[in-house]
Design an enzyme around this catalytic site. Structure first.
Site, mmCIF file in Angstrom:
data_model
loop_
_atom_site.group_PDB
_atom_site.id
_atom_site.type_symbol
_atom_site.label_atom_id
_atom_site.label_comp_id
_atom_site.label_asym_id
_atom_site.label_seq_id
_atom_site.Cartn_x
_atom_site.Cartn_y
_atom_site.Cartn_z
ATOM 1 C CG ASP A 99 63.162 37.503 38.736
ATOM 2 O OD1 ASP A 99 62.934 38.749 38.452
ATOM 3 O OD2 ASP A 99 64.365 37.053 39.039
ATOM 4 C CG HIS A 100 64.116 39.488 42.454
ATOM 5 N ND1 HIS A 100 65.320 39.178 43.117
ATOM 6 C CD2 HIS A 100 64.503 38.994 41.146
ATOM 7 C CE1 HIS A 100 66.218 38.394 42.224
ATOM 8 N NE2 HIS A 100 65.758 38.588 41.082
ATOM 9 C CG HIS A 185 70.074 43.890 37.819
ATOM 10 N ND1 HIS A 185 70.483 42.608 37.086
ATOM 11 C CD2 HIS A 185 68.575 43.699 38.138
ATOM 12 C CE1 HIS A 185 69.568 41.876 37.043
ATOM 13 N NE2 HIS A 185 68.273 42.385 37.586
HETATM 14 ZN ZN LIG Z 1 66.862 41.291 38.194
HETATM 15 ZN ZN LIG Z 2 66.306 38.129 39.051
#
Ligand SMILES: [Zn+2]
Ligand SMILES: [Zn+2]
Length: 305
Positions: A99-100, A185
């Site tokens: 998504d990034h 993360h």
């Molecule tokens: Zn992420």
């Molecule tokens: Zn993300």
């Protein structure tokens, strides 16, 4: 730096179409532009994650989610000309989640077709070079056809300089010093927040992270903290296996309130919001239960100064 709260809130007011006059009159002022506040959810109102720090007429991007170049073009039209497609020249990637990074080919190729003449500078964790090499390989035929055909643009603008970074200062020029802060993360080995220090402002973008003491230390006293968040209230009704993941990967409104109380930014901008049925006001309300500073829930194309 201290500003009276009222003046600060005015300065932090998003500059929409109705306040474009202010933006145009002051197009070189340091600012944060939310290019995309989305998540993997395909929300048509929220483009993929990307934030621009704009200093002295140059845009420094953090992440490049899907839609990034068109959102940047929209921001350019609304009063931040540094975000015109052909001027997009540098991006700092927080981590390699899709998504990034799905806007990376867009950021490599679209500005080149629009006559950016210099290579794209990409900073990011180990693996970002391989990703950019694969992007160039995937579009090799497009690059060959455009370079050999009648299109006038024959520059090096399709090339990429990929820089694989370690924590610490990763970039410096006459406008800004950029520091990468390692953040936790989920099971990513390398994920970063980025801190931008300019003469007039310090801006921190968290990337994706669960609560991080290193981030608190680096961000303490910053002007603008752009931080990812999920709804602590809605989390309660998420399936247990998703709760496990989100607690390992992300930061709840309650956790962010505690972090912001320590960091004391002049403005906290909620970003990459996981709403799960609540809305911007709901998220802000949750954060305010534990934090009494200025906070807004970011939306695409909002500008903060
Ligand atoms: Zn992420
Ligand atoms: Zn993300």
């Amino acid at each position: 730096m201290t500003l009276p709260v009222a003046l600060f809130l005015l300065a932090a007011t998003p500059m929409g179409a109705d306040s474009g006059r202010v933006a145009l009159a002051d197009s070189n002022a340091t600012r944060v532009v939310m290019l995309g506040t989305g998540t993997p959810n395909a929300d048509p109102d929220r483009s993929g994650p990307s934030v621009a720090v704009v200093v002295n007429g140059r845009a420094y991007l953090v992440d490049c989610g899907p839609g990034v170049v068109r959102r940047a073009a929209a921001a350019a039209r609304s009063g931040t000309p540094a975000l015109a497609a052909e001027k997009l020249g540098i991006v700092f990637i927080t981590h390699l989640h899709s998504d990034h990074t799905m806007g990376l080919p867009d950021l490599v190729l679209t500005p080149w077709v629009l006559e950016r003449s210099t290579p794209l500078e990409v900073y990011g964790p180990v693996g970002v070079r391989s990703m950019t090499d694969h992007v160039l390989a995937a579009w090799a035929e497009d690059i060959r056809v455009r370079n050999e055909g009648l299109e006038p643009e024959k520059s090096d603008g399709w090339q990429v300089h990929a820089h694989e970074i370690q924590p610490g200062v990763v970039y410096r020029d006459s406008n800004v010093t950029v520091t990468a802060i390692p953040v936790p993360h989920a099971n990513w080995k390398r994920a970063f927040a980025y801190k931008f220090v300019m003469p007039d402002k310090t801006i921190v973008v968290s990337g994706d992270t669960r609560p991080s003491d290193a981030l608190v230390e680096a961000a303490t006293g910053c002007d603008i903290l752009v931080h990812e968040v999920y709804s602590a209230e809605q989390f309660k009704s998420r399936p247990v296996e998703w709760q496990r993941y989100h607690a390992d990967a992300h930061t709840s409104t309650a956790e962010l309130a505690a972090l912001a109380t320590r960091i004391k930014p002049r403005l906290l901008v909620l970003y990459h919001q996981l709403f799960w049925g609540t809305d911007d006001a709901g998220l802000v309300g949750e954060v305010r239960r534990g934090y009494d500073g200025a906070v807004v829930s970011g939306r695409d194309l909002e500008v903060y100064r």
